[in-house]
Structure formats: C-alpha cells, structure tokens
Write an enzyme that holds these catalytic residues in place. Sequence first.
Site, PDB file in Angstrom:
ATOM      1  N   SER A  24       5.545  -3.183   7.968  1.00 41.98           N
ATOM      2  CA  SER A  24       6.620  -2.214   8.118  1.00 41.98           C
ATOM      3  C   SER A  24       7.607  -2.659   9.440  1.00 41.98           C
ATOM      4  CB  SER A  24       5.775  -0.759   8.714  1.00 41.98           C
ATOM      5  OG  SER A  24       6.832   0.391   9.182  1.00 41.98           O
ATOM      6  N   ARG A 125       8.598   6.716  -7.709  1.00 38.86           N
ATOM      7  CA  ARG A 125       8.406   7.605  -6.385  1.00 38.86           C
ATOM      8  C   ARG A 125       9.478   8.508  -6.078  1.00 38.86           C
ATOM      9  NH1 ARG A 125       5.889   3.182  -2.260  1.00 38.86           N
ATOM     10  NH2 ARG A 125       5.493   5.077  -0.997  1.00 38.86           N
ATOM     11  N   GLN A 172       9.936   6.620   7.089  1.00 35.32           N
ATOM     12  CA  GLN A 172      11.028   5.932   6.143  1.00 35.32           C
ATOM     13  C   GLN A 172      12.298   6.821   6.031  1.00 35.32           C
ATOM     14  OE1 GLN A 172       9.226   5.383   2.501  1.00 35.32           O
ATOM     15  NE2 GLN A 172       7.827   3.819   3.210  1.00 35.32           N
ATOM     16  N   ASP A 297      -1.569   5.382   5.505  1.00 40.24           N
ATOM     17  CA  ASP A 297      -1.502   4.311   4.613  1.00 40.24           C
ATOM     18  C   ASP A 297      -3.183   3.592   4.511  1.00 40.24           C
ATOM     19  OD1 ASP A 297       0.980   3.920   3.882  1.00 40.24           O
ATOM     20  OD2 ASP A 297       1.675   2.860   5.405  1.00 40.24           O
ATOM     21  N   LYS A 324       2.051   7.814  -3.246  1.00 32.77           N
ATOM     22  CA  LYS A 324       2.282   6.640  -2.810  1.00 32.77           C
ATOM     23  C   LYS A 324       2.136   5.553  -4.035  1.00 32.77           C
ATOM     24  CE  LYS A 324       1.873   7.136   1.561  1.00 32.77           C
ATOM     25  NZ  LYS A 324       2.815   6.330   2.656  1.00 32.77           N
ATOM     26  N   ARG A 370      -3.585  -1.313  -1.717  1.00 33.35           N
ATOM     27  CA  ARG A 370      -4.697  -0.786  -0.958  1.00 33.35           C
ATOM     28  C   ARG A 370      -5.791  -0.093  -1.569  1.00 33.35           C
ATOM     29  NH1 ARG A 370      -1.688  -1.610   3.838  1.00 33.35           N
ATOM     30  NH2 ARG A 370       0.421  -1.073   3.626  1.00 33.35           N
TER      31      ARG A 370
END
Length: 418
Positions: A24, A125, A172, A297, A324, A370
């Site tokens: 990030s 997304r 974001q 996350d 996500k 993830r």
Amino acid sequence: MTHTFHIQPGSKISGNLYIPGDKSISHRAIILSSIAEGVTEISHLCMGDDVLNTIAVMRALGVQITVDADKKLARVKGVGLHGLKPSKTPLNCGNSGTAMRLLCGLLSAQKFNSILIGDESLMRRPMLRVAEPLRLMGAHITLSDNNTAPIAIIGNQHLIGINYESTIPSAQVKSAILLASLYANGEMKVREKTLTRDHTEKMLKHRGNIKIPSDISSAAFFIVAACITKHSDLIIYNVGVNPFRTGIIDILKLMGANIELINQQFFGNEPVADIRIKYSPLHGITIPQDLISKSIDEFPVIFIAAVTAEGNTLLRGAKELRVKESDRIAAMVKGFTTLDIKTEEYDDGVLIFGDQQFQGGCVNSFGDHRIAMAFAIAGNIANGSVVVTDCKNIATSFPEFMSTSNAVGLNIVCRDDH
C-alpha cells in the site's frame, strides 16, 4: 498456466523473518515521487506485480524510474505536478485496485485523456465509489454500464475543492480525492465516518528519500501461523504498525494471542516495530466494528485463526469483503466446507464455529492471493495434505511467500498446471 500449492502438515513456526515492503505504501511512494520535483530513492520497495504495474504506468506517463530488484530499490526522477505526458495506450493496473483508484484521482486533473484497465478480477471491481466524488470536483469520468473499469478520463477539466463526506470507508477513494485536490481550485475537505489508513496524508508531509516498512498484511499470515501452531516462537522485523493497519493484532490479542511489539521506531512518518509471536490458545470473540476497517485485508487469515479458537467467532458489518479481489466471504466459506469446517454465512460476515480441526482437501483460491495464502497456513495444522489451486496471483503482493513459509517451518510445494 496456473500455480497450485501442495501443503503438508508442518511443525512449529520459528525463526527471524524479514517481510517484503508494504504494498500500500509502495504504490503511494511511486506515484507521489513521480509528481514531486527532483530525484527520490525508495528503499525496501515491494516487488510484487501490483507495484511493478504501477511503475509501468508511471513510466508510460513519462516518468523515469530505475529499479534494482535485488536491492528492492527504486530511483524516481520526478516530473513535478504538471510534467506527466499522455500515454499512447491504455494504462494497465493489473490486479491492483489501489493503483487504479489512486491513478483515477491523479489523471482526472491532467490536461490529457487517459484510459485505465486491469486484469479480469480488477475489471469486475466497483469504481463508482471513486468516480462520484471526483465528478463532484469537476472531473469527466466514464465507467462501464456496471460501474466498473475500463475507466475513461477526459482531461483538461477545471477541478474545484469540495466538502466531501465519504459513505464507504476507503483509503483508496480518500487518496484519489487528495491527489486530485493537489490540482484543484479552492479548499478541499474530506470527512470520514470511519477513519481509514493515512499513508497518503503521511507521505504528502514527507520530504526526501523513502524507506518502506515491511507489510503487516503479508506478515499477518505468519503472525497467525505462529499463534495457532504449538511451540511456535517467531520474530518479524521492521513491520509497519500504523494504527489504522494493526486491527489484526488487536483482534488476535482479544482472542488471547501472545503478541509483543518491540524495538518501536519510525521510517519517515510511519511507525514500525519488530513483532514477536508465541503460540497461545485462542478463544472466540465477536469482532468489534471499529476494528473492521483496520483489518479488512487480513480477514481471510483471521478466519483461519478463528477455526482453532475455543468458542465461536462472529464477524458482521464487513460487506466490503464481497468486492475484494474475490468475494472473500464466499471463497473462505467454500474452502472451509472443503476442509470439513462448519460456518454460517451472512451477507455482511460469517459465524465460525470454534475448536474445529482442518481436514485435508483441495481448495479453490478463486485467483485471490490472500485466500491462497490463508489456506496455506491452514494446511500447516491440518490432519491431511491440503491443495490450494489458482495461486499465481500471490505474485501480486508477496512473490516470496513460499520460500519464506518454508524457511520458518511450513512445508509447501508449488506445481505449475498447464
């Protein structure tokens, strides 16, 4: 070609770890250095595909960036606020929602037109959340009929500062607005009902070269692995512990984890610490609402910890997990079912019944890095071998995951499927 992980039950998790740089923060470092004046050196940069795609985008916009991958070092020759050049082709953000949304803010203020695209996952997304506030500032942005990418941005608009209250907790979106506001006339105010990570704000105040902390989202897999594997004792060095990112530590401590922050210091404006984790029995909790955005996350691997806890763990109010890189609630529940773990799924969360034992089985990660890494951790304490399919996207954030895992006690083999 796809990658499949084969995980055999392992032993205790132990040793000393250095985790790659924070993804990030790395995105923000590349973007902000590109529009700064002069040369910026960025050390301990995340070398995952997501950040490499951001570098490629900034190069396409006329920025000179040299990278030493072995040293994890980038040298960015900034072009200033008004020095970016139009790209001859659409700008490909790969799998990165961070890159696409931040660049949407930056490019909405330029004199030229731009198109942002991504991989199949990113093109699904939601992007209206970032387009709406930028449109209120005067940006000309067009989305698909489903309010997704491709994002077409018409340049040479005159942006104005506004008072904006965010409806969705999103660093974001906030960062996109802040980047656009660098070019806007008038004062810009952003109000958040739920405070989100402040990496952009901290970096806007920073001057000079940048040293990136290790990524707590990547460290999370090994934090949980040590928490749930008997006799474990692990130290992870120089991890970013920004208070808007440490929800996983707060949640695990509420569950009874033995986690200690030592050698606390700062890399620039970002707090870092070494994290020591020892095995400790966990107990189930209802996850506090104020910790959700601070751990959004990390929930896939938090769910793994919850399976081993005594008593049930409940998460509600986390519908954001559905949009996500995959629908992470559905993906985790499906994987749990495969490994004989009982859960109860809600539209905004999940109830995980505690004190269960992972069985062997073949889990689909749905191309989500993830999800793949979370089930790899589960495999370490399963009663049989665990196979996790479609793991190629681990390279977006943590290409060293398998070698790092095996160095501290896991037993993972990666096979390529054609």
